[in-house]
Design a protein around this motif. Structure first.
Motif, PDB file in Angstrom:
ATOM      1  N   HIS A  10       0.840  -1.202   0.000  1.00 54.14           N
ATOM      2  CA  HIS A  10       0.000   0.000   0.000  1.00 54.14           C
ATOM      3  C   HIS A  10       0.874   1.251   0.000  1.00 54.14           C
ATOM      4  O   HIS A  10       0.575   2.226  -0.716  1.00 54.14           O
ATOM      5  N   PHE A  11       1.927   1.228   0.769  1.00 60.51           N
ATOM      6  CA  PHE A  11       2.855   2.359   0.837  1.00 60.51           C
ATOM      7  C   PHE A  11       3.545   2.565  -0.510  1.00 60.51           C
ATOM      8  O   PHE A  11       3.604   3.695  -1.025  1.00 60.51           O
ATOM      9  N   LEU A  12       4.029   1.485  -1.112  1.00 59.28           N
ATOM     10  CA  LEU A  12       4.757   1.594  -2.375  1.00 59.28           C
ATOM     11  C   LEU A  12       3.846   1.991  -3.533  1.00 59.28           C
ATOM     12  O   LEU A  12       4.303   2.629  -4.499  1.00 59.28           O
ATOM     13  N   ASN A  13       2.584   1.625  -3.450  1.00 58.58           N
ATOM     14  CA  ASN A  13       1.644   1.998  -4.524  1.00 58.58           C
ATOM     15  C   ASN A  13       1.530   3.508  -4.688  1.00 58.58           C
ATOM     16  O   ASN A  13       1.151   3.992  -5.767  1.00 58.58           O
TER      17      ASN A  13
ATOM     18  N   ILE B 158       2.030   8.737   4.496  1.00 60.86           N
ATOM     19  CA  ILE B 158       2.162   9.226   3.115  1.00 60.86           C
ATOM     20  C   ILE B 158       1.764  10.693   3.027  1.00 60.86           C
ATOM     21  O   ILE B 158       2.443  11.483   2.339  1.00 60.86           O
ATOM     22  N   ASP B 159       0.723  11.074   3.705  1.00 57.93           N
ATOM     23  CA  ASP B 159       0.307  12.487   3.702  1.00 57.93           C
ATOM     24  C   ASP B 159       1.399  13.399   4.250  1.00 57.93           C
ATOM     25  O   ASP B 159       1.661  14.477   3.707  1.00 57.93           O
ATOM     26  N   ILE B 160       2.039  12.950   5.309  1.00 58.25           N
ATOM     27  CA  ILE B 160       3.133  13.752   5.898  1.00 58.25           C
ATOM     28  C   ILE B 160       4.302  13.827   4.942  1.00 58.25           C
ATOM     29  O   ILE B 160       4.905  14.910   4.759  1.00 58.25           O
ATOM     30  N   ILE B 161       4.629  12.725   4.285  1.00 63.95           N
ATOM     31  CA  ILE B 161       5.727  12.733   3.313  1.00 63.95           C
ATOM     32  C   ILE B 161       5.426  13.710   2.179  1.00 63.95           C
ATOM     33  O   ILE B 161       6.297  14.469   1.726  1.00 63.95           O
ATOM     34  N   ASN B 162       4.182  13.709   1.722  1.00 61.89           N
ATOM     35  CA  ASN B 162       3.799  14.604   0.618  1.00 61.89           C
ATOM     36  C   ASN B 162       3.871  16.074   1.003  1.00 61.89           C
ATOM     37  O   ASN B 162       3.999  16.950   0.144  1.00 61.89           O
ATOM     38  N   GLN B 163       3.808  16.345   2.316  1.00 61.87           N
ATOM     39  CA  GLN B 163       3.894  17.727   2.793  1.00 61.87           C
ATOM     40  C   GLN B 163       5.337  18.221   2.943  1.00 61.87           C
ATOM     41  O   GLN B 163       5.569  19.407   3.102  1.00 61.87           O
ATOM     42  N   LEU B 164       6.300  17.280   2.902  1.00 60.66           N
ATOM     43  CA  LEU B 164       7.694  17.669   3.140  1.00 60.66           C
ATOM     44  C   LEU B 164       8.197  18.549   2.004  1.00 60.66           C
ATOM     45  O   LEU B 164       7.916  18.284   0.828  1.00 60.66           O
TER      46      LEU B 164
ATOM     47  N   ILE C   4      -3.848   0.458   7.788  1.00 63.33           N
ATOM     48  CA  ILE C   4      -3.814   1.249   6.558  1.00 63.33           C
ATOM     49  C   ILE C   4      -3.912   2.742   6.847  1.00 63.33           C
ATOM     50  O   ILE C   4      -3.261   3.562   6.186  1.00 63.33           O
ATOM     51  N   SER C   5      -4.692   3.118   7.858  1.00 63.99           N
ATOM     52  CA  SER C   5      -4.827   4.542   8.175  1.00 63.99           C
ATOM     53  C   SER C   5      -3.491   5.137   8.640  1.00 63.99           C
ATOM     54  O   SER C   5      -3.202   6.308   8.351  1.00 63.99           O
ATOM     55  N   ASP C   6      -2.675   4.361   9.326  1.00 64.29           N
ATOM     56  CA  ASP C   6      -1.351   4.839   9.728  1.00 64.29           C
ATOM     57  C   ASP C   6      -0.472   5.066   8.502  1.00 64.29           C
ATOM     58  O   ASP C   6       0.263   6.057   8.422  1.00 64.29           O
ATOM     59  N   VAL C   7      -0.539   4.143   7.561  1.00 65.59           N
ATOM     60  CA  VAL C   7       0.258   4.277   6.338  1.00 65.59           C
ATOM     61  C   VAL C   7      -0.202   5.491   5.543  1.00 65.59           C
ATOM     62  O   VAL C   7       0.622   6.271   5.021  1.00 65.59           O
ATOM     63  N   ASP C   8      -1.497   5.698   5.437  1.00 66.17           N
ATOM     64  CA  ASP C   8      -2.015   6.867   4.722  1.00 66.17           C
ATOM     65  C   ASP C   8      -1.570   8.161   5.400  1.00 66.17           C
ATOM     66  O   ASP C   8      -1.219   9.142   4.725  1.00 66.17           O
ATOM     67  N   ARG C   9      -1.587   8.163   6.708  1.00 72.15           N
ATOM     68  CA  ARG C   9      -1.137   9.347   7.441  1.00 72.15           C
ATOM     69  C   ARG C   9       0.344   9.604   7.193  1.00 72.15           C
ATOM     70  O   ARG C   9       0.771  10.758   6.998  1.00 72.15           O
TER      71      ARG C   9
END
Length: 372
Positions: free
Chosen positions: A296-299, A366-372, A359-364
């Protein structure tokens, strides 16, 4: 799906933290607290007599958990120590040649590399290293006393595929084969039944066994290294009536013991193993859960500017993803500033997944990574 309820104390200690370093310091489940308290209670109630319980039923239960996980034929080949470095020193001390000729992969952990480098400086060791995929070839063509290899390389997550081929080279009079299973034990399914009579295997509870520090173990094949030169009185714990001047050793894995140790790790380890059994959480079950989170993370292609060193395939996979690139350190620091725990080794960012994630932890994340 996750099993957060099993980690309520650790998660409640910092509710906003995202801990994606289960491959480094795995969060402790609540069961480990119960084990720790049992160690204290036994010390209070039994006092001097606690060692009868520790070296009896507590020890034997921990041995059996390890033997079952690794499919070992005899739990008596297993001994415990505060860390795996103790075992490395004792194994090398039992080798009769000097200098000791060692072959290892070029991706071993810092503790091994530092000790070997120092022994090379002092003239006690001649060290040769090889890429993991070349290790068997080098081992077959060389003349070594000790062959040392991690089952899963700590930095890249590469899995050693040739344990059986290495085991075929092992003999009681040398070479000896040592498999460092710290990132393999309870991280990937491991069956040592066909090589247990030829290889040493060492690991511990700090990673995927979820028991914390102080509970490392060694499986020592019978007939190999019967008299380590670095030794403590626990190595003859059940025979303290030897004639003066005679150094005796236990006939089983306990020949690698040192001296008095903190037994609380054994209690934590047993308590966590009991919890896993009650919940039906096998290594395969946990690995399957982790694999779904990793995919899910890699997708979402979170790090397009870094290279994934351990791609997902159809076989066993490390419990972490290793991303290599110039952005590894700044990404790690930026995540840390947002209370996201990962870790970095040089130019490699490692992200570790566990059963306290969903999955919600992984989504969170990813959201933080996208904000970097």
């Amino acid at each position: 799906m996750s099993w957060k309820h099993l980690f309520s104390k650790a998660l409640a200690a910092d509710p906003e933290r995202l801990h994606f370093a289960a491959h480094s310091h795995h969060l402790w489940p609540d069961a480990s607290f119960d084990g720790q308290m049992q160690a204290w209670d036994d010390a209070a109630v039994l006092a001097d007599h606690k060692w009868g319980k520790i070296m009896g039923p507590v020890w034997e239960e921990a041995q059996q958990h390890v033997a079952t996980e690794l499919n070992l034929p005899d739990r008596a080949t297993i001994s415990f120590a505060p860390n795996t470095h103790d075992f490395l020193v004792r194994i090398v001390s039992a080798i009769g040649t000097s200098p000791v000729r060692v072959l290892a992969t070029d991706g071993e952990f810092h503790s091994f590399r530092r000790q070997m480098k120092r022994w090379v400086e002092s003239g006690e060791v001649i060290l040769e290293t090889a890429a993991s995929e070349k290790l068997v070839e080098n081992a077959q063509s060389g003349d070594y006393d000790l062959i040392f290899a991690s089952h899963v390389l700590f930095n890249s997550g590469t899995i050693l595929q040739d344990i059986k081929a290495l085991a075929a080279l092992a003999k009681p009079d040398g070479p000896w084969v040592v498999i460092d299973g710290y990132h393999g034990f309870m991280g990937i399914e491991t069956d040592l039944s066909k090589v247990a009579d030829r290889v040493f295997y060492l690991s511990g509870g700090y990673k995927y066994a979820m028991a914390g520090e102080g509970v490392c173990f060694l499986h020592a094949p019978p007939g190999f290294a019967p008299r380590p030169a670095v030794t403590g009185w626990y190595a003859a714990f059940d025979d303290l009536a030897l004639p003066p001047g005679e150094v005796g050793y236990a006939p089983d894995g306990r020949r690698f013991l040192g001296s008095t140790f903190d037994p609380s790790g054994l209690y934590r380890f047993n308590a966590v193993q009991q919890m896993l059994g009650k919940e039906g959480l096998t290594t395969a079950t946990i690995s399957s859960h982790v694999a779904r989170l990793q995919q899910h993370f890699l997708n979402r292609d979170p790090f397009p500017d870094m290279d994934l060193m351990n791609s997902l395939g159809h076989g066993p996979h490390a419990r972490f993803l290793a991303f290599q690139g110039n952005q590894a350190t700044p990404t790690h620091e930026a995540l840390e500033s947002r209370n996201v725990v990962t870790d970095v080794r040089g130019d490699v960012l490692r992200i570790g997944f566990a059963i306290y994630h969903d999955i919600s932890d992984v989504d969170r994340l990813i959201d933080i990574i996208n904000q970097l």
